[in-house]
Design an enzyme around this catalytic site. Structure first.
Site, PDB file in Angstrom:
ATOM      1  N   HIS A   1      33.637  35.178  34.831  1.00  0.00           N
ATOM      2  CA  HIS A   1      32.338  34.567  34.495  1.00  0.00           C
ATOM      3  C   HIS A   1      31.341  34.620  35.661  1.00  0.00           C
ATOM      4  O   HIS A   1      30.155  34.346  35.463  1.00  0.00           O
ATOM      5  CB  HIS A   1      32.507  33.102  34.087  1.00  0.00           C
ATOM      6  CG  HIS A   1      33.247  32.907  32.802  1.00  0.00           C
ATOM      7  ND1 HIS A   1      32.864  33.519  31.637  1.00  0.00           N
ATOM      8  CD2 HIS A   1      34.349  32.170  32.501  1.00  0.00           C
ATOM      9  CE1 HIS A   1      33.706  33.172  30.660  1.00  0.00           C
ATOM     10  NE2 HIS A   1      34.625  32.366  31.161  1.00  0.00           N
TER      11      HIS A   1
ATOM     12  N   ASP B   1      40.836  37.861  27.738  1.00  0.00           N
ATOM     13  CA  ASP B   1      40.630  36.408  27.825  1.00  0.00           C
ATOM     14  C   ASP B   1      39.820  35.983  26.593  1.00  0.00           C
ATOM     15  O   ASP B   1      39.018  36.759  26.078  1.00  0.00           O
ATOM     16  CB  ASP B   1      39.851  36.102  29.111  1.00  0.00           C
ATOM     17  CG  ASP B   1      39.737  34.616  29.398  1.00  0.00           C
ATOM     18  OD1 ASP B   1      40.493  34.121  30.249  1.00  0.00           O
ATOM     19  OD2 ASP B   1      38.870  33.955  28.778  1.00  0.00           O
TER      20      ASP B   1
ATOM     21  N   HIS C   1      37.402  34.060  26.371  1.00  0.00           N
ATOM     22  CA  HIS C   1      35.965  33.930  26.667  1.00  0.00           C
ATOM     23  C   HIS C   1      35.374  35.283  27.055  1.00  0.00           C
ATOM     24  O   HIS C   1      36.046  36.101  27.670  1.00  0.00           O
ATOM     25  CB  HIS C   1      35.755  32.943  27.816  1.00  0.00           C
ATOM     26  CG  HIS C   1      36.330  31.583  27.558  1.00  0.00           C
ATOM     27  ND1 HIS C   1      37.578  31.217  28.005  1.00  0.00           N
ATOM     28  CD2 HIS C   1      35.825  30.525  26.881  1.00  0.00           C
ATOM     29  CE1 HIS C   1      37.819  29.961  27.613  1.00  0.00           C
ATOM     30  NE2 HIS C   1      36.786  29.525  26.932  1.00  0.00           N
TER      31      HIS C   1
ATOM     32  N   ASP D   1      44.266  32.449  27.017  1.00  0.00           N
ATOM     33  CA  ASP D   1      43.696  31.337  26.254  1.00  0.00           C
ATOM     34  C   ASP D   1      43.335  31.706  24.818  1.00  0.00           C
ATOM     35  O   ASP D   1      42.777  30.879  24.093  1.00  0.00           O
ATOM     36  CB  ASP D   1      42.496  30.718  27.005  1.00  0.00           C
ATOM     37  CG  ASP D   1      41.610  31.748  27.673  1.00  0.00           C
ATOM     38  OD1 ASP D   1      41.779  32.957  27.409  1.00  0.00           O
ATOM     39  OD2 ASP D   1      40.738  31.353  28.481  1.00  0.00           O
TER      40      ASP D   1
HETATM   41 ZN   LIG Z   1      39.004  32.079  29.320  1.00  0.00          ZN
END
Ligand SMILES: [Zn+2]
Length: 348
Positions: free
Chosen positions: A130, A167, A169, A254
């Protein structure tokens, strides 16, 4: 006689990765401790080569991050710690840990691309995908995978790098770094709409980098079957077309059905299948050169077994650890999205 030990698969680790810590936060040092316990307990750790990391150099960081941002993280750590945003903490040791996380992944990439080892997994913290050029966010300080990909290109170890980010995200930071870079392909599967809000299906890269971004925004509930279709019908053909010298994986666990932070339906067997596909992709396209790096994953046993299964895949073993079994929830279809993305990426 002891059985012959295969030391061609490596892991990166240093105890400093445990010193970036906030026990009440989901991204805490227990994650990495649990991974090591399980690798040790299953007898895998002793079969791997330990690559000792070194801190990333300023020049390496600044291929990705603006100097003012690097200075800010250093200053927050030096003054005892604080927060970069609501959910991204910096403790007094976080700057040094983050330098070592980025440098550790560079070390793994160098070792794979110079033939020192076959493949590996960087067990590093804090995570990175991120972090944008000017901003830490989403538990990430420096963008480890972006720093390592840029190092591979700048040092002439590789000409083309294919990044897969599974992931849950979207790796907004990684995409921002490489959106205009035709030497790096960024492919992401992510729950959508969801944190951090980026990663719409229509994003495909910009300028020279047009066609080198694949965003696969998935509704909650997609699981093993949907992910398998995305890998087979989108990621494989795009990787084949791109002809990489190296595959890097932003490995977040996740998207598992038990993860407390998201609502996807992957099982550990599903994740293991993805890992095996990526290892096969590397064998077929780039002499087996693949490096995984740790991103998210907040159910500790799922996380540890996910990493263990990635090592089994790299070691060429059929074993799969899946104590939790398949998701009990119904699977959401992905047909329309795949049709739209194959069209956008001219795969028909
Ligand atoms: Zn994540």
């Amino acid at each position: 006689m002891k059985p012959e030990v295969d030391l061609s698969t490596a892991y990166v680790y240093d105890p400093i990765y445990l010193e970036h810590d906030l026990p009440s936060h989901p991204e805490n040092a227990r994650r990495l401790k649990r991974i090591l316990e399980v690798l040790e307990g299953e007898g895998v750790l002793g079969r791997l080569t330990l690559l000792e990391p070194r801190p990333a150099e300023e020049e390496e960081l600044e291929r990705v991050h603006v100097p003012e941002y690097v200075a800010r993280v250093r200053q927050v750590a030096q003054t005892g710690g604080g927060n970069l945003d609501l959910d991204t903490y910096v403790s007094s040791r976080s700057f040094d840990a983050a330098l070592m996380a980025a440098g550790g992944l560079v070390r793994a990439v160098e070792a794979v691309l110079t033939g020192e080892i076959d493949n590996g997994f960087a067990l590093v913290r804090p995570p990175g995908h991120h972090a944008t050029p000017a901003r830490g966010m989403g538990f990430c300080l420096f963008n480890n995978i972006a720093v390592a990909a840029r190092a591979a290109l700048a040092e002439g170890w590789a000409g083309r790098v294919f990044i897969v980010d599974f992931d849950v995200h979207h790796g907004n930071g990684t995409e921002e770094v490489f959106a205009q870079d035709s030497a790096v392909f960024y492919a992401s599967t992510h729950q959508y709409p969801y944190y951090p809000g980026t990663g719409d299906w229509s994003e495909i890269g910009e300028g020279d980098g047009r066609g080198t971004v694949l965003d696969v925004p998935l509704p909650p509930g997609v699981g093993d079957a949907g992910f398998a279709r995305v890998f087979t019908e989108l990621i494989w053909p795009l990787a084949e077309r791109f002809c990489p010298d190296l595959i890097l994986v932003s490995a977040g666990y996740d998207a598992h059905w038990k993860d407390p932070l998201a609502q996807m339906n992957l099982s550990l067997s599903g994740y293991a299948w993805l890992g095996r596909e990526l290892v096969s992709m590397a064998e077929q396209l780039c002499k087996g050169r693949i490096v995984f790096t740790l991103e998210g994953g907040y159910q500790l046993d799922v996380l540890a077994c996910g990493v263990l299964n990635a090592f089994y895949a790299m070691l060429g073993e059929d074993t799969i650890a899946d104590p939790f079994g398949p998701s009990p929830h119904p699977e959401r279809p992905v047909d329309d999205l795949i049709v739209r993305l194959r069209e956008l990426h001219t795969l028909n």
